[in-house]
Design an enzyme around this catalytic site. Structure first.
Site, PDB file in Angstrom:
ATOM      1  N   CYS A  73       0.835  -1.201   0.000  1.00 23.17           N
ATOM      2  CA  CYS A  73       0.000   0.000   0.000  1.00 23.17           C
ATOM      3  C   CYS A  73       0.875   1.260   0.000  1.00 23.17           C
ATOM      4  O   CYS A  73       1.519   1.553  -0.994  1.00 23.17           O
ATOM      5  CB  CYS A  73      -0.983  -0.035   1.168  1.00 23.17           C
ATOM      6  SG  CYS A  73      -2.363   1.138   0.996  1.00 23.17           S
ATOM      7  N   HIS A  82      -3.666  -4.984   0.814  1.00 19.91           N
ATOM      8  CA  HIS A  82      -3.045  -5.455   2.056  1.00 19.91           C
ATOM      9  C   HIS A  82      -3.092  -6.985   2.109  1.00 19.91           C
ATOM     10  O   HIS A  82      -4.113  -7.563   2.496  1.00 19.91           O
ATOM     11  CB  HIS A  82      -3.772  -4.878   3.271  1.00 19.91           C
ATOM     12  CG  HIS A  82      -3.536  -3.420   3.465  1.00 19.91           C
ATOM     13  ND1 HIS A  82      -2.477  -2.935   4.198  1.00 19.91           N
ATOM     14  CD2 HIS A  82      -4.205  -2.331   2.992  1.00 19.91           C
ATOM     15  CE1 HIS A  82      -2.499  -1.620   4.187  1.00 19.91           C
ATOM     16  NE2 HIS A  82      -3.537  -1.224   3.461  1.00 19.91           N
ATOM     17  N   GLU A  90      -1.734  -8.906   4.194  1.00 19.75           N
ATOM     18  CA  GLU A  90      -1.847  -9.343   5.587  1.00 19.75           C
ATOM     19  C   GLU A  90      -3.291  -9.319   6.081  1.00 19.75           C
ATOM     20  O   GLU A  90      -3.593  -9.893   7.137  1.00 19.75           O
ATOM     21  CB  GLU A  90      -0.949  -8.488   6.490  1.00 19.75           C
ATOM     22  CG  GLU A  90      -1.438  -7.087   6.791  1.00 19.75           C
ATOM     23  CD  GLU A  90      -1.212  -6.076   5.674  1.00 19.75           C
ATOM     24  OE1 GLU A  90      -1.486  -4.883   5.915  1.00 19.75           O
ATOM     25  OE2 GLU A  90      -0.762  -6.467   4.576  1.00 19.75           O
TER      26      GLU A  90
END
Length: 208
Positions: free
Chosen positions: A82, A188, A190
């Site tokens: 990002c 993202h 994660e």
């Protein structure tokens, strides 16, 4: 043992990334120490924050030159997430400071003509049009497995040889660029559940 350093520039979401890596059996270090950059096998520039403030932090702490030596000279696999991806570009409309300049691209504010339909920030799940040569997206069916986005700035085009995968919002934007060892993702991983975990696993399989 793989030594993964997540760069601490005073912002970011390192805990989420550390947890995602831990789920893959990988221990990581969140650090702003040049020694941890110099000894890393993998580097991650995390997302979340303000481009200008993040770049100012890198310069004031002398991390920028250490990162450039690692990524550009020693070819350490480096992933920007990002904001971390946007920092790899030449410039950003957020904050007015130059980026790292590793990828010929510019980061621009998302300015849809219809802001009622296309809200900013862009928050939510999007599918990706995968470049067939993508290494990060290998083994992921990106047409049916979306990734989680949260951003107000984006990259419309990234020049240079390598792989570029796109996503569609009000128009096409760069979802992933891969330029040898330098890689960026606008979303993202994660926070993207199983597809995100597979992307991180693909990154950790890279070698110099």
């Amino acid at each position: 043992m793989r030594r993964v350093t997540i760069i601490d520039y005073g912002h970011g979401n390192a805990n989420s990334i550390k947890l995602a890596l831990a789920s893959l059996g990988v221990t990581s270090t969140y650090s702003r120490q040049i020694a941890d950059i110099d000894s890393a096998d993998f580097l991650i520039l995390p997302g979340v924050g303000h481009h200008g403030a993040a770049m100012r932090s890198l310069r004031e702490s002398e991390l920028q030159s250490a990162l450039t030596r690692a990524a550009r000279e020693r070819k350490i696999p480096t992933l920007g997430i990002c904001l971390g991806m946007q920092m790899m570009t030449e410039s950003s409309e957020e904050g007015g400071l130059p980026g790292l300049g590793w990828v010929p691209a510019a980061t621009e504010r998302i300015k849809p003509a219809n802001r009622k339909v296309f809200k900013v920030p862009h928050v939510g799940w999007n599918v990706i049009r995968k470049d067939p040569s993508s290494t990060l997206l290998e083994g992921i069916d990106t047409e049916s497995e979306p990734f989680y986005f949260c951003h107000s700035f984006a990259i419309q085009a990234a020049a240079g040889a390598g792989s570029t995968s796109l996503f569609r919002y009000d128009r096409d934007y760069v979802a992933v660029f891969e330029r040898e060892n330098i890689m960026g993702v606008q979303f993202h991983p994660e926070k993207s559940q199983e597809p995100g975990a597979r992307l991180l696993a693909n990154f950790l399989r890279l070698s110099r």
